[in-house]
Write an enzyme that holds these catalytic residues in place. Structure first.
Site, PDB file in Angstrom:
ATOM      1  N   HIS A   1       0.894  -1.322  -0.038  1.00  0.00           N
ATOM      2  CA  HIS A   1       0.060  -0.010   0.067  1.00  0.00           C
ATOM      3  C   HIS A   1       0.833   1.347   0.002  1.00  0.00           C
ATOM      4  O   HIS A   1       2.131   1.171   0.425  1.00  0.00           O
ATOM      5  CB  HIS A   1      -0.944  -0.195   1.095  1.00  0.00           C
ATOM      6  CG  HIS A   1      -0.229   0.286   2.458  1.00  0.00           C
ATOM      7  ND1 HIS A   1      -0.213   1.724   2.947  1.00  0.00           N
ATOM      8  CD2 HIS A   1       0.356  -0.512   3.373  1.00  0.00           C
ATOM      9  CE1 HIS A   1       0.612   1.784   3.890  1.00  0.00           C
ATOM     10  NE2 HIS A   1       1.014   0.709   4.339  1.00  0.00           N
ATOM     11  N   CYS A   2       0.183   2.354  -0.498  1.00  0.00           N
ATOM     12  CA  CYS A   2       0.885   3.779  -0.327  1.00  0.00           C
ATOM     13  C   CYS A   2      -0.265   4.645   0.098  1.00  0.00           C
ATOM     14  O   CYS A   2      -1.035   4.009   0.976  1.00  0.00           O
ATOM     15  CB  CYS A   2       1.349   4.095  -1.760  1.00  0.00           C
ATOM     16  SG  CYS A   2       0.409   4.262  -3.152  1.00  0.00           S
ATOM     17  N   ALA A   3      -0.304   5.925  -0.392  1.00  0.00           N
ATOM     18  CA  ALA A   3      -1.500   6.733   0.452  1.00  0.00           C
ATOM     19  C   ALA A   3      -2.780   6.412  -0.469  1.00  0.00           C
ATOM     20  O   ALA A   3      -3.838   6.179   0.174  1.00  0.00           O
ATOM     21  CB  ALA A   3      -1.072   8.048   0.205  1.00  0.00           C
TER      22      ALA A   3
END
Length: 360
Positions: free
Chosen positions: A88-90
């Protein structure tokens, strides 16, 4: 937004808010979480998982490439343990997508390209779109063969060198000498092309050898409709990677302080007044002829193509000799894959000596 599973893999991609959906994480049997963003992790959030954090921003000039091997190893460890992996990232759009593409490329380097891997991600998560800088880094990773370590790879080192040059030029100054890759000082020298033909470039005045095929940079001519360039215009320069004999021209202050251009560089010198552009002179102390010019900010060749940075030998001031190495010449001859010489340096086609023509 929900996390999405990559087709054919027990890998999920999502944004930071999917970490709050503990039920969905449990259903997916997530055991490993890879965070690709800058954050101050709350220990409780990742207490139930193996966790790896890669602190990067979603900007074109961020170096995500150096983290690909570690990310691939972490993802593989999670899969080998029988669990699921969340990347995941933002927003689950750029950084996390780039890391997932790197993993897919590592698994199938001969079957996938960065673009085809991205299309595969979009089957389950259409919003995936790594920024342009990350896509270029994925292309470099693929070009390297998706190695387990990128730091010692010449392709990666040259990319870092170009980044340093771009940053310096953007500030209106030449790069530091310690950041310049003098190719003929590297422990592993570039290989000659495998066409069976080699090129040697010498100073026209004193015959001192300046470069060989290994150090020539290929560049493509501009489009034929370029207003200032006639179609078919021959290149007036041969562009090279930095070589140690160029050091006195590129960094004159260091030369004046007694640095030996033929000695191994320690890369600890810095010349605050190093020029952005100037002349390249023959390294023969008894000659000193002007053999070309350099421009860290780049230079447009007479054919219309741009080379950045540009270190060019003027064809009018050097002699270019092309020789055939029959020991390495294969059945494809000069047409075999290898270095593609700039226009004007390509040898004319030769007839097959076994054809019988010319024997009458």
């Amino acid at each position: 937004m929900a996390m999405n599973q990559i087709p054919g893999h027990n890998i999920y991609i999502g944004g930071i808010f999917c970490l709050k959906n503990k039920a969905a994480l449990a259903r997916a049997d997530i055991t490993h979480v890879l965070s690709v963003l800058r954050l101050n992790p709350v220990e409780e959030t990742f207490a139930s998982y193996q966790h790896l954090s890669i602190a990067v921003d979603d900007v074109d000039d961020e170096n995500l490439l150096e983290h690909f091997p570690a990310a691939v190893r972490f993802i593989q460890a999670g899969l080998d343990g029988g669990g699921g992996v969340l990347v995941h990232c933002a927003m689950g759009k750029s950084r996390s997508a780039a890391v997932c593409i790197a993993y897919l490329l590592h698994q199938q380097p001969g079957a996938l390209t960065p673009q085809s891997a991205l299309e595969g991600l979009r089957q389950s998560r259409p919003l995936c779109e790594p920024n342009d800088g990350f896509m270029k880094q994925l292309a470099l990773y693929h070009e390297m063969g998706c190695p387990d370590d990128v730091t010692d790879n010449p392709v990666y080192q040259r990319w870092l060198y170009h980044r340093d040059v771009e940053e310096s030029v953007a500030c209106g100054r030449a790069p530091e000498m310690r950041s310049v890759r003098f190719e003929d000082e590297l422990p592993v020298q570039p290989k000659e092309n495998n066409t069976g033909r080699s090129v040697e470039i010498k100073c026209r005045k004193c015959r001192r050898t300046l470069a060989t095929s290994s150090f020539i940079i290929n560049h493509e001519p501009n489009q034929p409709n370029h207003a200032k360039v006639q179609s078919g215009t021959e290149c007036a320069h041969v562009f090279l990677h930095p070589l140690k004999w160029m050091r006195p021209s590129l960094f004159p202050s260091a030369a004046e302080n007694g640095s030996d251009p033929d000695a191994d560089s320690t890369y600890d010198e810095y010349s605050a007044d190093a020029p952005l552009s100037g002349r390249l002179t023959c390294p023969n102390s008894g000659c000193g002829a002007n053999v070309g010019k350099f421009a860290w900010q780049g230079m447009q060749c007479s054919c219309g193509g741009w080379v950045v940075p540009a270190l060019g030998l003027a064809k009018a001031r050097v002699d270019i000799a092309s020789q055939i190495n029959r020991a390495t010449r294969g059945p494809a001859g000069p047409a075999a894959l290898g270095i593609r010489l700039p226009p004007g340096m390509r040898p004319p086609a030769t007839e097959d000596p076994n054809s019988g023509r010319g024997n009458l």
